[in-house]
Motif scaffolding. Structure first.
Motif, PDB file in Angstrom:
ATOM      1  N   THR A 196      65.291   7.583  11.259  1.00  0.00           N
ATOM      2  CA  THR A 196      65.925   8.596  10.420  1.00  0.00           C
ATOM      3  C   THR A 196      66.852   7.986   9.374  1.00  0.00           C
ATOM      4  O   THR A 196      67.470   8.689   8.591  1.00  0.00           O
ATOM      5  CB  THR A 196      66.759   9.570  11.275  1.00  0.00           C
ATOM      6  N   PHE A 197      66.941   6.673   9.374  1.00  0.00           N
ATOM      7  CA  PHE A 197      67.876   6.013   8.462  1.00  0.00           C
ATOM      8  C   PHE A 197      67.406   6.104   7.013  1.00  0.00           C
ATOM      9  O   PHE A 197      66.261   5.804   6.697  1.00  0.00           O
ATOM     10  CB  PHE A 197      68.022   4.543   8.869  1.00  0.00           C
ATOM     11  N   THR A 198      68.325   6.542   6.137  1.00  0.00           N
ATOM     12  CA  THR A 198      68.037   6.528   4.698  1.00  0.00           C
ATOM     13  C   THR A 198      69.220   5.890   3.994  1.00  0.00           C
ATOM     14  O   THR A 198      70.267   5.650   4.601  1.00  0.00           O
ATOM     15  CB  THR A 198      67.872   7.952   4.141  1.00  0.00           C
ATOM     16  N   LEU A 199      69.071   5.624   2.712  1.00  0.00           N
ATOM     17  CA  LEU A 199      70.180   5.025   1.964  1.00  0.00           C
ATOM     18  C   LEU A 199      71.391   5.954   1.924  1.00  0.00           C
ATOM     19  O   LEU A 199      72.523   5.509   1.809  1.00  0.00           O
ATOM     20  CB  LEU A 199      69.736   4.672   0.545  1.00  0.00           C
ATOM     21  N   GLY A 204      77.460   7.633   4.224  1.00  0.00           N
ATOM     22  CA  GLY A 204      78.138   8.170   5.401  1.00  0.00           C
ATOM     23  C   GLY A 204      78.892   7.079   6.130  1.00  0.00           C
ATOM     24  O   GLY A 204      80.028   7.278   6.583  1.00  0.00           O
ATOM     25  N   VAL A 205      78.268   5.901   6.245  1.00  0.00           N
ATOM     26  CA  VAL A 205      78.919   4.766   6.906  1.00  0.00           C
ATOM     27  C   VAL A 205      80.234   4.447   6.197  1.00  0.00           C
ATOM     28  O   VAL A 205      81.290   4.320   6.817  1.00  0.00           O
ATOM     29  CB  VAL A 205      77.980   3.535   6.895  1.00  0.00           C
ATOM     30  N   TYR A 206      80.179   4.353   4.858  1.00  0.00           N
ATOM     31  CA  TYR A 206      81.395   4.038   4.105  1.00  0.00           C
ATOM     32  C   TYR A 206      82.448   5.133   4.251  1.00  0.00           C
ATOM     33  O   TYR A 206      83.634   4.854   4.378  1.00  0.00           O
ATOM     34  CB  TYR A 206      81.072   3.812   2.633  1.00  0.00           C
ATOM     35  N   ALA A 276      79.885   7.452  15.050  1.00  0.00           N
ATOM     36  CA  ALA A 276      79.384   7.910  13.753  1.00  0.00           C
ATOM     37  C   ALA A 276      78.497   6.842  13.128  1.00  0.00           C
ATOM     38  O   ALA A 276      77.412   7.137  12.623  1.00  0.00           O
ATOM     39  CB  ALA A 276      80.553   8.232  12.825  1.00  0.00           C
ATOM     40  N   LEU A 277      78.960   5.585  13.196  1.00  0.00           N
ATOM     41  CA  LEU A 277      78.185   4.504  12.591  1.00  0.00           C
ATOM     42  C   LEU A 277      76.841   4.350  13.290  1.00  0.00           C
ATOM     43  O   LEU A 277      75.811   4.167  12.644  1.00  0.00           O
ATOM     44  CB  LEU A 277      78.955   3.187  12.653  1.00  0.00           C
ATOM     45  N   ARG A 278      76.828   4.458  14.620  1.00  0.00           N
ATOM     46  CA  ARG A 278      75.573   4.296  15.357  1.00  0.00           C
ATOM     47  C   ARG A 278      74.622   5.447  15.047  1.00  0.00           C
ATOM     48  O   ARG A 278      73.429   5.244  14.846  1.00  0.00           O
ATOM     49  CB  ARG A 278      75.839   4.232  16.860  1.00  0.00           C
ATOM     50  N   ILE A 292      81.060  16.212  14.790  1.00  0.00           N
ATOM     51  CA  ILE A 292      82.241  16.021  15.646  1.00  0.00           C
ATOM     52  C   ILE A 292      82.976  14.740  15.257  1.00  0.00           C
ATOM     53  O   ILE A 292      84.197  14.720  15.078  1.00  0.00           O
ATOM     54  CB  ILE A 292      81.825  15.970  17.137  1.00  0.00           C
ATOM     55  N   ASP A 293      82.206  13.652  15.087  1.00  0.00           N
ATOM     56  CA  ASP A 293      82.823  12.372  14.736  1.00  0.00           C
ATOM     57  C   ASP A 293      83.622  12.472  13.441  1.00  0.00           C
ATOM     58  O   ASP A 293      84.773  12.052  13.371  1.00  0.00           O
ATOM     59  CB  ASP A 293      81.738  11.295  14.570  1.00  0.00           C
TER      60      ASP A 293
END
Lengths: 318, 334
Positions: A196-199, A204-206, A276-278, A292-293
């Motif tokens: 499901t990973f997209t750019l 979101g990570v940042y 959240a990162l995972r 939630i995160d």
């Protein structure tokens, strides 16, 4: 001299100037910068690969399986046969090895959510580096006070909020920079992103790192704002580092921890950042978990930034 | 043009509930003058300045700069003043030019104006050649000049200088004095400075307040203060090894005689007239004067008169002590 005053101090202008000052200090020192790049590299190279939990579940960790041949009287079988049936031990060992491998993958999947620990660990590493980097915001304000720089800045009409937020922003930007290195390196070393990973997830990570960075650096700043000695913030950092790191899901899932550690981990903001990162990278994104995160991280950042701001107003001027 | 630019009334600062650093100090500084705070270390000079520049909040009393209250209108005060602190506050990792521009940003001075002015100011303090060098390569004198440039970036109407020549060598010190004088004469600035160098106060200040143990003891022009001591000082030595104090005391116009290791310090009115009388009186009694000097009172005398000769063990804040030590160390770094 009777010219009208042209000073128009603004929060944005002051914040920008002070943040750029910090970044310049940082970029102008090649050795510092080098160490800054090296730190995540070493962490990844050593920690990321050192704790090779995957290898524990590989058949080779079973060692030499010396299984004797198994003799079963034919009468016990269904349908019964005459004589004795012999199952060669080597065949059993081979079966066991294969089963062990599958069971291991199952255990990994159930425990970590992914089958390889390296992916799990390297994302946790991002949380760790965000934590350690933001901690130093407190030291830099003590240093500025000692050198007199802070004294000069507060005698100018620049917004007090700009003084504090420039530190927060600077620590957060550094953390984001290091997180980028970790993420890139982890990918090279074999991080497996989920389907499901997209750019977009990178944004979101940042965002998540930014929120935790703002919150954590505000805590450390608030703690150091009146201090004139380096020892105090340093002691504080070493006091909270371990609990923050281990009472969280950074290295290990909290569901397997004792109840009381779980309780700590559930309020630990690092847990929410790491999750959240995972969710955004290696796990199949679970929207409700992400919400939630982010809610928790958002509240954490907002509350602590406000506290930092209030304290700066109160305590920058004694 | 003699309206008061700085007015302090009963200004007081108490640290940690019991250390009275500044004790109900009242004074006013007139437009266009250089006003000096003179006093020993830990007298409360810097604390007073810090309250005026809004870095410290007064415990009691009030003060205003150009009519703005330092507590209620702190931000207005900050806009119109310039501060040259005792410490070297410039960022060592940045260049001189970057430091001045950083200050301009903190004041929110429009970029185009700021760029022009930064060049102008760096030229004024003769740092143009070094403007793109990191401050960590600067000498003590250069750092002090850079502080001055930073303090002037907002064209302040009032400039606060805290120990402007602390740790500087004689040449750099007199150059700094020249800058300070120019600010007053060419730019019509009002300056308030602290110092514990007497010759500096004498040389630069239009008016001086001697401050000790948190209180202003006396205020006046250097001339007034010296005159208040009344008279000149004659110092003589005699060949013979005996006490002639009483003989000298008997002479007209002699006010006080102090025997300092065989040399006599004699406080007199109109020294030129009295000196010959002393020599004559001593010769009559058979003593030979081997050395004589006549001095008009210096600020040194005034200072010791008011602050006493005893050495001080004042309780000074750790922070102030450390800051001063760091300034000295960096001044001497090159």
């Amino acid at each position: 001299m009777s010219k009208t005053n042209e000073s128009h101090p603004s929060l944005i202008r002051g914040l920008r100037a002070l943040t750029i000052r910090e970044l310049k200090k940082w970029l102008k020192d090649p050795i510092m910068l080098l160490m800054f790049v090296l730190q995540p590299l070493i962490w990844m190279g050593l920690l990321g690969k050192a704790m090779n939990i995957n290898a524990m579940f590989s058949p080779s960790s079973l060692g030499n399986l010396e299984i004797p041949n198994i003799q079963i009287p034919g009468s016990l079988l269904d349908p019964p046969v005459s004589g004795v049936v012999v199952i060669p031990g080597s065949l059993v060992a081979q079966q066991l090895r294969q089963m062990f491998s599958e069971m291991g993958a199952n255990v990994m999947q159930k425990t970590f959510g992914v089958t390889d620990y390296f992916s799990y660990m390297s994302v946790g590493m991002i949380s760790m580096i965000v934590m350690t980097t933001t901690m130093f915001s407190g030291m830099s304000i003590v240093w500025d006070r000692r050198l007199g720089f802070l004294g000069k800045v507060i005698s100018t009409p620049v917004s007090r909020a700009a003084i504090i937020f420039s530190k927060v922003l600077n620590a957060t930007l550094r953390a984001m920079f290091q997180a980028t290195i970790i993420l890139a390196l982890a990918y090279i070393l074999g991080l497996q992103v989920s389907s499901t990973f997209t750019l977009l997830n990178v944004l979101g990570v940042y965002a998540a790192i930014f929120l935790l960075g703002v919150g954590l650096s505000s805590v450390f700043l608030a703690f150091s704002i009146r201090s004139t000695r380096m020892e105090r913030p340093m002691q504080f950092v070493s006091l909270v580092t371990m609990p923050l790191m281990f009472a969280s899901n950074t290295l290990f899932p909290i569901s397997l921890m004792p109840e009381w550690i779980q309780a700590i981990a559930r309020v630990n903001p690092l847990t929410y950042l790491t999750d959240a990162l995972r969710q955004l990278t290696i796990l199949p994104s679970d929207a409700s978990a992400i919400i939630i995160d982010f809610t928790y991280l958002g509240i954490f950042a907002a509350v602590l930034a406000t506290i930092g701001l209030v304290l700066s107003w109160r305590y920058l001027t004694k | 043009m003699s309206e008061d630019v700085i007015v302090a009334e009963g200004l007081t600062k108490v640290f940690n509930k019991n250390l009275v650093a500044v004790d109900h100090v009242s004074f006013s500084v007139r437009h266009g003058e250089i006003f000096g705070f003179l006093g020993p270390n830990g007298a409360g000079k810097t604390t007073t300045i810090n309250m005026l520049i809004t870095v410290l909040k007064p415990t009691d009393g009030k003060a205003s700069v150009l009519g703005y209250d330092v507590v209620k209108q702190a931000n207005e005060v900050r806009k119109v003043i310039g501060v040259v602190p005792q410490e070297y506050t410039a960022d060592e990792d940045l260049t001189g030019y970057e430091n001045v521009m950083l200050c301009a940003d903190l004041y929110g001075i429009p970029r185009e104006i700021a760029e022009k002015r930064a060049i102008e100011l760096l030229n004024l303090v003769e740092l143009t050649d070094f403007k793109d060098k990191k401050v960590e390569t600067y000498s003590g004198g250069m750092r002090r000049r850079l502080e001055l440039a930073c303090g002037l970036i907002n064209r302040p109407k009032v400039l606060f200088l805290d120990e402007p020549t602390l740790g500087l060598d004689v040449q750099t010190r007199s150059a700094t004095w020249d800058y300070i004088r120019r600010l007053k004469n060419e730019y019509g600035m009002t300056l308030l400075m602290t110092t514990h160098y007497l010759e500096e106060a004498d040389e630069l200040c239009d008016r001086i307040a001697i401050i000790d143990r948190g209180k202003i003891i006396v205020t006046g022009t250097p001339r007034e203060l010296k005159d208040s001591l009344g008279g000149d000082i004659i110092t003589i030595s005699i060949k013979e090894n005996s006490d002639v104090g009483d003989i000298i005391r008997g002479i007209e116009n002699v006010k006080e005689v102090i025997n300092e290791n065989g040399a006599y310090r004699i406080k007199v009115e109109s020294g030129e007239v009295t000196a010959p009388l002393i020599i004559e009186a001593l010769r009559k009694k058979g003593y030979n004067v081997t050395r004589l000097s006549l001095t008009e009172p210096t600020l040194n005398e005034v200072y010791l008169e008011h602050t006493g000769r005893a050495m001080r063990d004042t309780e000074e804040s750790r922070e102030a002590f450390r800051a001063q030590r760091m300034t000295l160390r960096r001044a001497r770094a090159r």
